[in-house]
Design a protein around this motif. Structure first.
Motif, PDB file in Angstrom:
ATOM      1  N   ILE A 105       0.835  -1.201   0.000  1.00  0.00           N
ATOM      2  CA  ILE A 105       0.000   0.000   0.000  1.00  0.00           C
ATOM      3  C   ILE A 105       0.868   1.249   0.000  1.00  0.00           C
ATOM      4  O   ILE A 105       0.620   2.205  -0.743  1.00  0.00           O
ATOM      5  CB  ILE A 105      -0.965  -0.017   1.207  1.00  0.00           C
ATOM      6  CG1 ILE A 105      -1.978  -1.156   1.055  1.00  0.00           C
ATOM      7  CG2 ILE A 105      -1.670   1.323   1.364  1.00  0.00           C
ATOM      8  CD1 ILE A 105      -2.812  -1.424   2.288  1.00  0.00           C
ATOM      9  N   LEU A 106       1.920   1.250   0.849  1.00  0.00           N
ATOM     10  CA  LEU A 106       2.827   2.400   0.910  1.00  0.00           C
ATOM     11  C   LEU A 106       3.542   2.604  -0.420  1.00  0.00           C
ATOM     12  O   LEU A 106       3.681   3.743  -0.885  1.00  0.00           O
ATOM     13  CB  LEU A 106       3.848   2.194   2.035  1.00  0.00           C
ATOM     14  CG  LEU A 106       4.814   3.328   2.304  1.00  0.00           C
ATOM     15  CD1 LEU A 106       4.053   4.583   2.739  1.00  0.00           C
ATOM     16  CD2 LEU A 106       5.813   2.925   3.374  1.00  0.00           C
ATOM     17  N   ALA A 107       3.979   1.529  -1.042  1.00  0.00           N
ATOM     18  CA  ALA A 107       4.659   1.636  -2.336  1.00  0.00           C
ATOM     19  C   ALA A 107       3.731   2.224  -3.401  1.00  0.00           C
ATOM     20  O   ALA A 107       4.151   3.055  -4.209  1.00  0.00           O
ATOM     21  CB  ALA A 107       5.171   0.266  -2.777  1.00  0.00           C
ATOM     22  N   LYS A 108       2.479   1.808  -3.379  1.00  0.00           N
ATOM     23  CA  LYS A 108       1.521   2.342  -4.359  1.00  0.00           C
ATOM     24  C   LYS A 108       1.272   3.829  -4.119  1.00  0.00           C
ATOM     25  O   LYS A 108       1.232   4.621  -5.053  1.00  0.00           O
ATOM     26  CB  LYS A 108       0.212   1.571  -4.271  1.00  0.00           C
ATOM     27  CG  LYS A 108      -0.781   1.964  -5.352  1.00  0.00           C
ATOM     28  CD  LYS A 108      -2.046   1.163  -5.251  1.00  0.00           C
ATOM     29  CE  LYS A 108      -1.796  -0.177  -5.906  1.00  0.00           C
ATOM     30  NZ  LYS A 108      -3.017  -0.980  -6.020  1.00  0.00           N
ATOM     31  N   ARG A 109       1.135   4.219  -2.844  1.00  0.00           N
ATOM     32  CA  ARG A 109       0.897   5.632  -2.517  1.00  0.00           C
ATOM     33  C   ARG A 109       2.093   6.513  -2.879  1.00  0.00           C
ATOM     34  O   ARG A 109       1.927   7.679  -3.215  1.00  0.00           O
ATOM     35  CB  ARG A 109       0.600   5.796  -1.031  1.00  0.00           C
ATOM     36  CG  ARG A 109      -0.668   5.129  -0.588  1.00  0.00           C
ATOM     37  CD  ARG A 109      -1.786   6.138  -0.486  1.00  0.00           C
ATOM     38  NE  ARG A 109      -3.047   5.463  -0.282  1.00  0.00           N
ATOM     39  CZ  ARG A 109      -3.747   5.540   0.830  1.00  0.00           C
ATOM     40  NH1 ARG A 109      -3.324   6.264   1.832  1.00  0.00           N
ATOM     41  NH2 ARG A 109      -4.888   4.908   0.924  1.00  0.00           N
ATOM     42  N   LEU A 110       3.307   5.972  -2.766  1.00  0.00           N
ATOM     43  CA  LEU A 110       4.514   6.739  -3.079  1.00  0.00           C
ATOM     44  C   LEU A 110       4.931   6.586  -4.540  1.00  0.00           C
ATOM     45  O   LEU A 110       5.999   7.047  -4.929  1.00  0.00           O
ATOM     46  CB  LEU A 110       5.672   6.295  -2.180  1.00  0.00           C
ATOM     47  CG  LEU A 110       5.518   6.566  -0.689  1.00  0.00           C
ATOM     48  CD1 LEU A 110       6.677   5.969   0.082  1.00  0.00           C
ATOM     49  CD2 LEU A 110       5.412   8.061  -0.422  1.00  0.00           C
ATOM     50  N   SER A 111       4.097   5.933  -5.335  1.00  0.00           N
ATOM     51  CA  SER A 111       4.373   5.669  -6.756  1.00  0.00           C
ATOM     52  C   SER A 111       5.688   4.918  -6.927  1.00  0.00           C
ATOM     53  O   SER A 111       6.506   5.243  -7.786  1.00  0.00           O
ATOM     54  CB  SER A 111       4.411   6.984  -7.544  1.00  0.00           C
ATOM     55  OG  SER A 111       3.176   7.656  -7.441  1.00  0.00           O
ATOM     56  N   MET A 112       5.917   3.930  -6.067  1.00  0.00           N
ATOM     57  CA  MET A 112       7.131   3.115  -6.132  1.00  0.00           C
ATOM     58  C   MET A 112       6.767   1.656  -6.373  1.00  0.00           C
ATOM     59  O   MET A 112       7.424   0.763  -5.832  1.00  0.00           O
ATOM     60  CB  MET A 112       7.925   3.233  -4.821  1.00  0.00           C
ATOM     61  CG  MET A 112       8.474   4.592  -4.535  1.00  0.00           C
ATOM     62  SD  MET A 112       9.405   4.635  -2.991  1.00  0.00           S
ATOM     63  CE  MET A 112      10.790   3.607  -3.385  1.00  0.00           C
ATOM     64  N   ASP A 113       5.748   1.403  -7.164  1.00  0.00           N
ATOM     65  CA  ASP A 113       5.270   0.039  -7.374  1.00  0.00           C
ATOM     66  C   ASP A 113       6.375  -0.908  -7.824  1.00  0.00           C
ATOM     67  O   ASP A 113       6.470  -2.033  -7.351  1.00  0.00           O
ATOM     68  CB  ASP A 113       4.137   0.015  -8.405  1.00  0.00           C
ATOM     69  CG  ASP A 113       2.891   0.704  -7.885  1.00  0.00           C
ATOM     70  OD1 ASP A 113       2.719   0.744  -6.658  1.00  0.00           O
ATOM     71  OD2 ASP A 113       2.100   1.186  -8.716  1.00  0.00           O
ATOM     72  N   GLY A 114       7.251  -0.471  -8.702  1.00  0.00           N
ATOM     73  CA  GLY A 114       8.316  -1.329  -9.216  1.00  0.00           C
ATOM     74  C   GLY A 114       9.527  -1.389  -8.305  1.00  0.00           C
ATOM     75  O   GLY A 114      10.441  -2.181  -8.543  1.00  0.00           O
ATOM     76  N   ASN A 115       9.583  -0.546  -7.296  1.00  0.00           N
ATOM     77  CA  ASN A 115      10.760  -0.462  -6.435  1.00  0.00           C
ATOM     78  C   ASN A 115      10.450  -0.860  -4.995  1.00  0.00           C
ATOM     79  O   ASN A 115      10.938  -0.239  -4.061  1.00  0.00           O
ATOM     80  CB  ASN A 115      11.323   0.961  -6.452  1.00  0.00           C
ATOM     81  CG  ASN A 115      11.789   1.376  -7.826  1.00  0.00           C
ATOM     82  OD1 ASN A 115      12.316   0.565  -8.569  1.00  0.00           O
ATOM     83  ND2 ASN A 115      11.595   2.638  -8.168  1.00  0.00           N
ATOM     84  N   LEU A 116       9.664  -1.901  -4.820  1.00  0.00           N
ATOM     85  CA  LEU A 116       9.285  -2.334  -3.474  1.00  0.00           C
ATOM     86  C   LEU A 116      10.508  -2.787  -2.677  1.00  0.00           C
ATOM     87  O   LEU A 116      10.617  -2.489  -1.480  1.00  0.00           O
ATOM     88  CB  LEU A 116       8.252  -3.457  -3.544  1.00  0.00           C
ATOM     89  CG  LEU A 116       7.631  -3.891  -2.229  1.00  0.00           C
ATOM     90  CD1 LEU A 116       6.970  -2.724  -1.533  1.00  0.00           C
ATOM     91  CD2 LEU A 116       6.620  -4.997  -2.453  1.00  0.00           C
TER      92      LEU A 116
END
Length: 139
Positions: A105-116
Motif C-alpha cells: 500500500i505504501l509503495a503504491k501511494r509513493l508511486s514506487m510500485d516497481g521499487n518495493l
C-alpha cells in the motif's frame, strides 16, 4: 495519604492496566499476529509455544517493572539478550506488516510500485541506523 486516596490510586492503576492489557490482547488476537508470525517463520507446530512465550514474557517483565527488580549481568549476556529481544520485535513487526499489507500500500501511494525492494531496504537501513545511533550515542 488518606485511605480513600490510596484506594482511588489503586483503582486508577488497575483500570489503566486492564485497559492497556485488553488493548494488547485485542491487537494480538484480532490481527492474528501469532499465527502470521508462525507462518513467516515456518514454525506452525510451535504455535502454542509462541503463545505461551508471549504471555510468559508479558507477565515476567510486568513483574520486573512493577517490583523494580534488577540484575548485574556481563556485557556479553546483555548483548545476547538485546539481540534476541530485537529479533522478537522485528519478527512481530514483520508479522504485523504482513497482516496489514503495509508495504504494498505504501509503495503504491509513493508511486514506487516497481521499487518495493528499494523501499524495504530503506526501512531496514533506517531502523538499523537509528538503533545503532541510540545504542552507541545514547540519544
Amino acid at each position: 495519604m488518606s485511605p480513600g486516596a490510596c484506594l482511588l490510586m489503586v483503582l486508577i492503576g488497575l483500570g489503566g492496566g486492564l485497559a492497556v492489557g485488553s488493548g494488547f490482547v485485542a491487537f494480538i488476537t484480532v490481527l492474528d499476529i501469532i499465527p502470521r508470525l508462525t507462518q513467516l517463520t515456518n514454525a506452525h507446530r510451535y504455535i502454542r509455544g509462541f503463545e505461551w512465550a508471549l504471555v510468559s514474557g508479558v507477565l515476567v517483565f510486568t513483574l520486573i517493572d512493577f517490583f523494580h527488580w534488577g540484575m548485574e549481568l556481563p556485557v556479553l549476556v546483555t548483548a545476547i539478550y538485546g539481540l534476541i529481544a530485537g529479533v522478537f520485535v522485528g519478527t512481530l513487526a514483520a508479522g504485523l506488516t504482513e497482516v496489514l499489507n503495509v508495504f504494498p500500500i505504501l509503495a503504491k501511494r509513493l508511486s514506487m510500485d516497481g521499487n518495493l525492494l528499494l523501499l524495504l531496504m530503506a526501512v531496514v537501513f533506517g531502523k538499523v541506523t537509528g538503533s545503532l545511533l541510540q545504542w552507541l550515542l545514547h540519544l
